[in-house]
Design a protein around this motif. Structure first.
Motif, PDB file in Angstrom:
ATOM      1  N   LEU A 193       0.849  -1.196   0.000  1.00  0.00           N
ATOM      2  CA  LEU A 193       0.000   0.000   0.000  1.00  0.00           C
ATOM      3  C   LEU A 193       0.873   1.231   0.000  1.00  0.00           C
ATOM      4  N   SER A 194       0.666   2.082  -0.966  1.00  0.00           N
ATOM      5  CA  SER A 194       1.448   3.312  -1.047  1.00  0.00           C
ATOM      6  C   SER A 194       0.559   4.532  -0.883  1.00  0.00           C
ATOM      7  N   ARG A 195      -0.643   4.319  -0.441  1.00  0.00           N
ATOM      8  CA  ARG A 195      -1.567   5.428  -0.197  1.00  0.00           C
ATOM      9  C   ARG A 195      -2.196   5.233   1.177  1.00  0.00           C
ATOM     10  N   PRO A 196      -2.932   6.216   1.677  1.00  0.00           N
ATOM     11  CA  PRO A 196      -3.510   6.085   3.013  1.00  0.00           C
ATOM     12  C   PRO A 196      -4.368   4.830   3.149  1.00  0.00           C
ATOM     13  N   CYS A 197      -4.364   4.262   4.337  1.00  0.00           N
ATOM     14  CA  CYS A 197      -5.047   2.991   4.587  1.00  0.00           C
ATOM     15  C   CYS A 197      -6.473   3.151   5.060  1.00  0.00           C
ATOM     16  N   ALA A 198      -6.919   4.360   5.273  1.00  0.00           N
ATOM     17  CA  ALA A 198      -8.234   4.563   5.878  1.00  0.00           C
ATOM     18  C   ALA A 198      -9.328   3.791   5.160  1.00  0.00           C
ATOM     19  N   GLY A 199      -9.246   3.667   3.853  1.00  0.00           N
ATOM     20  CA  GLY A 199     -10.295   2.986   3.108  1.00  0.00           C
ATOM     21  C   GLY A 199      -9.956   1.571   2.706  1.00  0.00           C
ATOM     22  N   PHE A 200      -8.913   1.001   3.282  1.00  0.00           N
ATOM     23  CA  PHE A 200      -8.491  -0.332   2.844  1.00  0.00           C
ATOM     24  C   PHE A 200      -9.617  -1.344   2.943  1.00  0.00           C
ATOM     25  N   ALA A 201     -10.371  -1.309   4.042  1.00  0.00           N
ATOM     26  CA  ALA A 201     -11.434  -2.294   4.236  1.00  0.00           C
ATOM     27  C   ALA A 201     -12.542  -2.162   3.196  1.00  0.00           C
ATOM     28  N   THR A 202     -12.631  -1.021   2.541  1.00  0.00           N
ATOM     29  CA  THR A 202     -13.677  -0.826   1.541  1.00  0.00           C
ATOM     30  C   THR A 202     -13.135  -0.893   0.118  1.00  0.00           C
ATOM     31  N   GLU A 203     -11.888  -1.347  -0.035  1.00  0.00           N
ATOM     32  CA  GLU A 203     -11.310  -1.494  -1.376  1.00  0.00           C
ATOM     33  C   GLU A 203     -12.169  -2.456  -2.194  1.00  0.00           C
ATOM     34  N   PRO A 204     -12.104  -2.333  -3.529  1.00  0.00           N
ATOM     35  CA  PRO A 204     -12.814  -3.307  -4.346  1.00  0.00           C
ATOM     36  C   PRO A 204     -12.351  -4.714  -3.970  1.00  0.00           C
ATOM     37  N   GLN A 205     -13.231  -5.661  -4.131  1.00  0.00           N
ATOM     38  CA  GLN A 205     -12.945  -7.037  -3.734  1.00  0.00           C
ATOM     39  C   GLN A 205     -11.675  -7.559  -4.391  1.00  0.00           C
ATOM     40  N   ILE A 206     -10.765  -8.050  -3.592  1.00  0.00           N
ATOM     41  CA  ILE A 206      -9.560  -8.707  -4.085  1.00  0.00           C
ATOM     42  C   ILE A 206      -9.907 -10.176  -4.145  1.00  0.00           C
ATOM     43  N   GLU A 207      -9.783 -10.771  -5.306  1.00  0.00           N
ATOM     44  CA  GLU A 207     -10.290 -12.131  -5.494  1.00  0.00           C
ATOM     45  C   GLU A 207      -9.285 -13.229  -5.195  1.00  0.00           C
ATOM     46  N   VAL A 208      -8.026 -12.897  -4.962  1.00  0.00           N
ATOM     47  CA  VAL A 208      -7.037 -13.925  -4.646  1.00  0.00           C
ATOM     48  C   VAL A 208      -6.595 -13.745  -3.190  1.00  0.00           C
ATOM     49  N   ALA A 209      -6.039 -14.811  -2.628  1.00  0.00           N
ATOM     50  CA  ALA A 209      -5.573 -14.743  -1.247  1.00  0.00           C
ATOM     51  C   ALA A 209      -4.396 -13.777  -1.133  1.00  0.00           C
ATOM     52  N   ILE A 210      -4.366 -13.049  -0.053  1.00  0.00           N
ATOM     53  CA  ILE A 210      -3.255 -12.146   0.235  1.00  0.00           C
ATOM     54  C   ILE A 210      -2.242 -12.940   1.047  1.00  0.00           C
ATOM     55  N   GLY A 211      -1.007 -13.003   0.564  1.00  0.00           N
ATOM     56  CA  GLY A 211       0.046 -13.675   1.310  1.00  0.00           C
ATOM     57  C   GLY A 211       0.703 -12.718   2.283  1.00  0.00           C
ATOM     58  N   GLN A 212       0.895 -11.463   1.829  1.00  0.00           N
ATOM     59  CA  GLN A 212       1.536 -10.455   2.675  1.00  0.00           C
ATOM     60  C   GLN A 212       1.044  -9.075   2.280  1.00  0.00           C
ATOM     61  N   LEU A 213       0.777  -8.255   3.276  1.00  0.00           N
ATOM     62  CA  LEU A 213       0.445  -6.852   3.066  1.00  0.00           C
ATOM     63  C   LEU A 213       1.559  -6.044   3.714  1.00  0.00           C
TER      64      LEU A 213
END
Length: 83
Positions: free
Chosen positions: A5-25
């Protein structure tokens, strides 16, 4: 999938649906907080969250002792921050 993430995180939970598993954030300290950790773990239970805690961060009494954030805080309290 590794997210950086290179931008503010305030809206991370409302990001468009990520369809693959996240290994690392990976994000900056501005993202340090329960909402970011909760959103990532809700999406991908085994994801590693790499966010440096703020300088005044303290372990939270209301969390699971094995929480990633509290492990990061404990490591910094023991060994200091990278310089």
């Amino acid at each position: 999938m590794h997210l950086l993430l290179s931008r503010p995180c305030a809206g991370f939970a409302t990001e468009p649906q990520i369809e693959v598993a996240i290994g690392q954030l990976t994000a900056n300290g501005a993202c340090d907080g329960k909402p970011t950790y909760d959103a990532v773990i809700k999406h991908s239970a085994n994801a590693m969250v790499v966010i440096p805690p703020r300088a005044a961060a303290m372990e939270r009494p209301d969390t699971d002792p094995s929480s990633q954030r509290d492990r990061h805080v404990a490591t910094i309290n023991t060994g200091g921050r990278m310089k």
